[in-house]
Scaffold this motif. Structure first.
Motif, PDB file in Angstrom:
ATOM      1  N   LEU A 143       0.823  -1.209   0.000  1.00  0.00           N
ATOM      2  CA  LEU A 143       0.000   0.000   0.000  1.00  0.00           C
ATOM      3  C   LEU A 143       0.856   1.258   0.000  1.00  0.00           C
ATOM      4  O   LEU A 143       0.573   2.218  -0.731  1.00  0.00           O
ATOM      5  CB  LEU A 143      -0.932  -0.019   1.212  1.00  0.00           C
ATOM      6  N   ASP A 144       1.908   1.276   0.810  1.00  0.00           N
ATOM      7  CA  ASP A 144       2.787   2.448   0.840  1.00  0.00           C
ATOM      8  C   ASP A 144       3.451   2.675  -0.508  1.00  0.00           C
ATOM      9  O   ASP A 144       3.589   3.823  -0.972  1.00  0.00           O
ATOM     10  CB  ASP A 144       3.853   2.273   1.925  1.00  0.00           C
ATOM     11  N   PRO A 170      -8.327   8.695  -4.323  1.00  0.00           N
ATOM     12  CA  PRO A 170      -7.559   9.610  -3.465  1.00  0.00           C
ATOM     13  C   PRO A 170      -8.405  10.133  -2.313  1.00  0.00           C
ATOM     14  O   PRO A 170      -9.638  10.218  -2.413  1.00  0.00           O
ATOM     15  CB  PRO A 170      -7.149  10.734  -4.421  1.00  0.00           C
ATOM     16  N   THR A 171      -7.756  10.487  -1.217  1.00  0.00           N
ATOM     17  CA  THR A 171      -8.479  10.950  -0.035  1.00  0.00           C
ATOM     18  C   THR A 171      -9.201  12.277  -0.276  1.00  0.00           C
ATOM     19  O   THR A 171     -10.114  12.618   0.472  1.00  0.00           O
ATOM     20  CB  THR A 171      -7.504  11.118   1.144  1.00  0.00           C
ATOM     21  N   SER A 191      -7.060   4.662   0.725  1.00  0.00           N
ATOM     22  CA  SER A 191      -5.912   4.329   1.560  1.00  0.00           C
ATOM     23  C   SER A 191      -5.861   5.269   2.757  1.00  0.00           C
ATOM     24  O   SER A 191      -5.632   6.470   2.602  1.00  0.00           O
ATOM     25  CB  SER A 191      -4.606   4.427   0.758  1.00  0.00           C
ATOM     26  N   ASP A 195       0.784   4.019  -2.917  1.00  0.00           N
ATOM     27  CA  ASP A 195       0.461   5.419  -2.617  1.00  0.00           C
ATOM     28  C   ASP A 195       1.562   6.352  -3.112  1.00  0.00           C
ATOM     29  O   ASP A 195       1.288   7.431  -3.662  1.00  0.00           O
ATOM     30  CB  ASP A 195       0.259   5.606  -1.119  1.00  0.00           C
ATOM     31  N   LYS A 196       2.789   5.939  -2.913  1.00  0.00           N
ATOM     32  CA  LYS A 196       3.919   6.785  -3.324  1.00  0.00           C
ATOM     33  C   LYS A 196       3.970   6.933  -4.837  1.00  0.00           C
ATOM     34  O   LYS A 196       4.149   8.044  -5.366  1.00  0.00           O
ATOM     35  CB  LYS A 196       5.218   6.178  -2.806  1.00  0.00           C
ATOM     36  N   ARG A 226      -3.635   5.378   5.078  1.00  0.00           N
ATOM     37  CA  ARG A 226      -2.264   5.849   5.312  1.00  0.00           C
ATOM     38  C   ARG A 226      -1.896   6.997   4.381  1.00  0.00           C
ATOM     39  O   ARG A 226      -0.979   7.772   4.680  1.00  0.00           O
ATOM     40  CB  ARG A 226      -1.287   4.691   5.146  1.00  0.00           C
ATOM     41  N   GLN A 227      -2.593   7.106   3.274  1.00  0.00           N
ATOM     42  CA  GLN A 227      -2.347   8.242   2.392  1.00  0.00           C
ATOM     43  C   GLN A 227      -2.683   9.547   3.112  1.00  0.00           C
ATOM     44  O   GLN A 227      -2.119  10.604   2.809  1.00  0.00           O
ATOM     45  CB  GLN A 227      -3.215   8.093   1.134  1.00  0.00           C
ATOM     46  N   SER A 281       1.520   6.399  -7.043  1.00  0.00           N
ATOM     47  CA  SER A 281       0.312   6.986  -7.649  1.00  0.00           C
ATOM     48  C   SER A 281       0.250   8.496  -7.474  1.00  0.00           C
ATOM     49  O   SER A 281      -0.447   9.181  -8.228  1.00  0.00           O
ATOM     50  CB  SER A 281      -0.939   6.349  -7.038  1.00  0.00           C
ATOM     51  N   ASP A 299       0.575  11.646   5.749  1.00  0.00           N
ATOM     52  CA  ASP A 299       0.818  12.783   4.871  1.00  0.00           C
ATOM     53  C   ASP A 299       1.675  13.819   5.609  1.00  0.00           C
ATOM     54  O   ASP A 299       1.239  14.392   6.611  1.00  0.00           O
ATOM     55  CB  ASP A 299      -0.512  13.404   4.454  1.00  0.00           C
TER      56      ASP A 299
END
Length: 573
Positions: A91-92, A116-117, A458, A95-96, A460-461, A98, A465
């Protein structure tokens, strides 16, 4: 002579034939096993081909990058395995790479569209007729194996928790505090102190004691307290003490075992591809048999008798005044569900068992794990712990020892709440949040989503942050009550829905029992942190969390050292 040479040649040929047969492995395998193996291999190959040929077209029309898939036709089983043990890293990395844009995530069981959040407000505006959270949760917890199928079509329990139980928490407060204080290691302290006053104490004070933090200190407390909130005081006290007959069980024990078995089945069977294989292999799990027995026991021995009793009581009270009715009403979830039921479905004991059981397992698992993570974090950061304990004692003095629900919900514990938020941010579980199933074609953020797609965000996104949190990978227990953050911190209590933390989810599907969990956790922590101190075994500096699939949890095998504080004020609620 010719006869002898002929027989010798025959024996030699037989020996060579025997040697060849022994060197041929297939000759030693029974034919039916060869046939069965061929059929199984053929079935798996055919399934693999058909699963790709029948894959719905257009599932990736926008050619979004797909993570956790090595090549287009990779069997999903390998994605399951990688995700089960390495979800955090996957996932990390996704996220990085994307960089805040949508992408696809192969979880093995489903390919998720990760949004995205920044789209959270837009997601929250859409109702369950467009984005269905219950169906997504049902799939994640393999409801066809865990007994949670009915939660897909019923949301009755959430409505009652939000509209009835949470606003009336003060009615349960006295029983809740007593339950928490007596159903955990806190009760042992009270017993030891009473023995010391009588001169009966045998153990020397101040000695370190090795305990299983989750199983001994925290989980028993929240199994009892959540059972009280869900089923009421009388049911929790049922079969307790000297009147308990041999073989009789308490609802607390039943719910505790139900929680353990449900998560064991769900997390294990997520590794198995196809429902066909899952339905067969699940019966090899002892936890499955335990789970079925606990569901049956909860319905037959506890829920059904209580439903019948309260329904009869309602009939008897039908001629009494409203005042008399209210005086005998209980404020627990089950009682409210029985009273507010308007259809046979809502008052069906089988339905009520599933709904109450689902709330019990979720609340016990999440709250107990949060508390264990918090204790570990505070032990790793004694400077934070000392300030939290000092604040608790100052608050106790301000209140003259008179704690009530308002004392836990109206401020005054800024540092404790900050530490709780920071633990929830670091050990956020699950890693992906706001998961939904698309029920109608819809466009979110310019991205068309088709009916049947699984979407998620996500967490963690957001929680990692650096624009929101300075040095996000470091635990800073008091970061939320820093001078430049204190106003925002007080405006967003721990029990509020915070889109920066996502502790309770977001939108209409946010945790309906978050206020109850928040108050129960603080009742426990205020007493525990004042009266106990903790340390790690073997000079460790911290405890690593467990992780399986997208779930982060406190390892149930973790042990810590614990002893009564010499400077304890002795807060008792």
């Amino acid at each position: 002579m010719d006869t002898f040479s002929q027989s010798q040649s025959q024996s030699q040929s037989q020996s060579e034939s025997t040697t060849k047969n022994n060197n041929n492995p297939s000759s030693s395998i029974p034919p039916f096993l060869l046939l069965a193996g061929t059929v199984i291999i053929g079935f798996l190959f055919a399934y693999y081909i058909l699963s790709h040929l029948t894959r719905r077209k257009g599932r990736n029309d926008h050619q979004l990058p797909v993570y956790n898939r090595l090549f287009p036709f990779e069997p999903s089983f390998f994605a399951r395995l990688r995700w089960s043990t390495g979800a955090l890293g996957i996932l990390d990395d996704a996220d990085k790479k994307s960089a805040g844009k949508p992408y696809k995530l192969s979880r093995g069981d489903k390919t998720l569209t990760v949004l995205p959040t920044t789209l959270l407000p837009e997601i929250n505006r859409l109702g369950s007729d467009v984005l269905d959270a219950r169906r997504s949760h049902s799939h994640a917890f393999v409801s066809h194996l865990t007994g949670l199928e009915r939660t897909v079509d019923a949301n009755y329990q959430s409505r009652i928790l939000q509209r009835r139980v949470s606003p009336g928490l003060q009615d349960l407060y006295g029983d809740l505090t007593e339950c928490i204080s007596r159903s955990s290691i806190l009760g042992e302290v009270d017993q030891n102190e009473d023995e010391d006053e009588k001169g009966e104490g045998k153990e020397e004070k101040g000695e370190w004691k090795e305990v299983n933090l989750l199983g001994k200190v925290v989980a028993p407390c929240f199994a009892a307290s959540m059972s009280l909130v869900l089923f009421g005081v009388e049911m929790v006290k049922m079969n307790k003490g000297e009147g308990k007959k041999k073989g009789e069980r308490r609802v607390v024990e039943c719910v505790s075992e139900l929680t353990e078995a449900l998560f064991a089945v769900a997390l294990t069977m997520r590794l198995i591809p196809t429902k066909f294989l899952q339905r067969i292999l699940v019966w090899f799990l002892p936890a499955k048999w335990t789970l079925n027995n606990r569901w049956r026991e909860l319905e037959k021995d506890f829920i059904t008798p209580e439903v019948r009793r309260q329904q009869q009581q309602q009939q008897q009270q039908s001629t009494t005044t409203t005042k008399e009715k209210g005086s005998s009403s209980s404020s627990d979830l089950l009682s409210w569900m029985i009273r507010d039921a308007t259809t046979p479905f809502e008052s069906d004991p089988s339905i009520l068992t599933t709904l109450c059981g689902s709330v019990a397992t979720a609340s016990i698992f999440s709250t107990a794990n949060l508390i264990c993570h918090l204790i570990s974090d505070l032990t790793s950061h004694p400077e934070v712990l000392s300030e939290v304990v000092a604040e608790i004692r100052d608050r106790h003095k301000e209140l003259n020892g008179r704690w009530d629900v308002a004392a836990f919900t109206s401020g005054g514990l800024d540092k404790l709440e900050s530490a709780m938020k920071e633990t929830a941010r670091i050990a956020s579980s699950p890693l992906i949040v706001c998961s939904r199933v698309v029920k109608k074609d819809v466009v979110l953020g310019g991205l068309p989503l088709k009916r049947g797609e699984f979407i998620t965000v996500s967490g963690r996104q957001r929680t990692m942050d650096p624009e929101l949190f300075n040095e996000p990978h470091l635990y800073k227990g008091l970061r939320f009550c820093a001078p430049d953050q204190i106003d925002k911190h007080r405006a967003r209590s721990f029990s509020s829905v915070d889109l920066d933390l996502l502790t309770w989810g977001a939108g209409r599907a946010a945790c309906p029992g978050r206020v109850i969990a928040d108050v129960a956790a603080k009742i426990f922590l205020v007493q525990l942190l004042d009266r106990y101190e903790f340390a790690f075994l073997d000079g460790k500096k911290g405890l690593e969390p467990g992780m399986l699939h997208e779930f982060v949890f406190f390892n149930p095998d973790n042990k810590m050292l614990i002893r009564p504080r010499k400077d304890a004020v002795g807060i008792r609620l």
